[in-house]
Design a protein around this motif. Structure first.
Motif, short mmCIF file in Angstrom:
data_model
loop_
_atom_site.label_atom_id
_atom_site.label_comp_id
_atom_site.label_asym_id
_atom_site.label_seq_id
_atom_site.Cartn_x
_atom_site.Cartn_y
_atom_site.Cartn_z
N GLN A 164 59.61 68.23 43.35
CA GLN A 164 60.17 67.64 42.12
C GLN A 164 59.35 66.43 41.69
O GLN A 164 59.01 66.29 40.51
N THR A 165 59.01 65.58 42.63
CA THR A 165 58.22 64.39 42.33
C THR A 165 56.83 64.77 41.85
O THR A 165 56.34 64.22 40.85
N HIS A 166 56.20 65.70 42.53
CA HIS A 166 54.84 66.11 42.17
C HIS A 166 54.78 66.75 40.78
O HIS A 166 53.95 66.38 39.95
N TYR A 167 55.66 67.70 40.53
CA TYR A 167 55.59 68.44 39.28
C TYR A 167 56.09 67.66 38.07
O TYR A 167 55.71 67.94 36.94
N SER A 168 56.91 66.64 38.31
CA SER A 168 57.39 65.83 37.19
C SER A 168 56.47 64.64 36.93
O SER A 168 56.67 63.91 35.96
N ASN A 169 55.50 64.42 37.81
CA ASN A 169 54.59 63.27 37.71
C ASN A 169 55.34 61.95 37.70
O ASN A 169 54.88 60.98 37.12
N ASP A 170 56.52 61.94 38.31
CA ASP A 170 57.30 60.71 38.41
C ASP A 170 56.91 59.96 39.68
O ASP A 170 56.49 60.56 40.67
N ASN A 171 57.09 58.65 39.62
CA ASN A 171 56.97 57.86 40.83
C ASN A 171 58.29 57.97 41.57
O ASN A 171 59.36 57.96 40.95
N LEU A 172 58.21 58.09 42.85
CA LEU A 172 59.42 58.19 43.66
C LEU A 172 59.88 56.78 44.01
O LEU A 172 59.21 56.06 44.75
N SER A 173 61.02 56.40 43.46
CA SER A 173 61.53 55.05 43.67
C SER A 173 62.14 54.89 45.06
O SER A 173 62.58 55.87 45.68
#
Length: 190
Positions: A164-173
């Motif tokens: 989920q983190t990789h494909y959304s290009n989000d930083n994991l808080s």
């Protein structure tokens, strides 16, 4: 007989991981791997007799590496929950930093390329995870359920978070990491 070079093996492994992440296990050939690694196909066959042998060797190496990284700093004499969290965090960081390995390992688990011998070796390499769960069960901190099921739950939750983190290009808080760990711990604890 030509001496094998560990740096070439690493180039071959990295090329294979990259290709599997983009094409899948079935979609790659030895020729693809040699081109990606920047070596002659004949040279690739000096190291591995074929794609099956290469995939099995890479699977075992990645499994061994991930277990070694996960248990870095682990002290079995220290209190359980902080040590469990340390292992969980080591593994999460590793998966976030080595996403291609996550994809590769996940494909291998469902692949006919992986031999029974390699599956047994992978199970042996994962022994520290089973020992960790069994320690928690002995200390009455972890549910008295099948350790394989508990580990599948833990690893599955982590893998989904990483994807989920990789494909959304989000930083994991930190907040999301802490919440995910708490959810995992709450599901496993006795």
């Amino acid at each position: 007989m030509k001496v094998k070079d560990d740096r070439k093996v690493e180039l071959i492994f990295q090329a294979t991981l990259k290709l599997v992440a983009s094409k899948g296990l079935a979609g790659i050939t030895m020729g693809d791997i040699s081109r990606e690694a920047g070596i002659a196909t004949g040279t690739l066959y000096v190291y591995f007799t074929g794609k099956d042998e290469l995939i099995n060797a890479l699977f075992a190496a990645n499994r061994a590496n991930s277990v070694q990284v996960a248990f870095r700093g682990y002290d079995p004499a220290a209190p359980y929950k902080p040590e469990f969290r340390g292992i969980w965090m080591n593994l999460l960081r590793y998966k976030l930093q080595h996403f291609e390995e996550v994809v590769f390992l996940e494909q291998c688990y469902h692949s006919p390329y992986i031999t029974e011998e390699t599956r047994l070796k992978a199970r042996d390499l994962a022994a520290p995870f089973y020992e960790l769960i069994e320690r928690g069960q002995t200390e009455l901190l972890i549910k008295p359920a099948d350790p394989s099921l508990l580990l599948s739950f833990m690893m599955g939750a982590q893998n989904e978070l990483v994807k989920q983190t990789h494909y959304s290009n989000d930083n994991l808080s930190k907040k999301k990491i802490d919440l995910t760990f708490d959810l995992c711990w709450d599901a496993l604890k006795a």
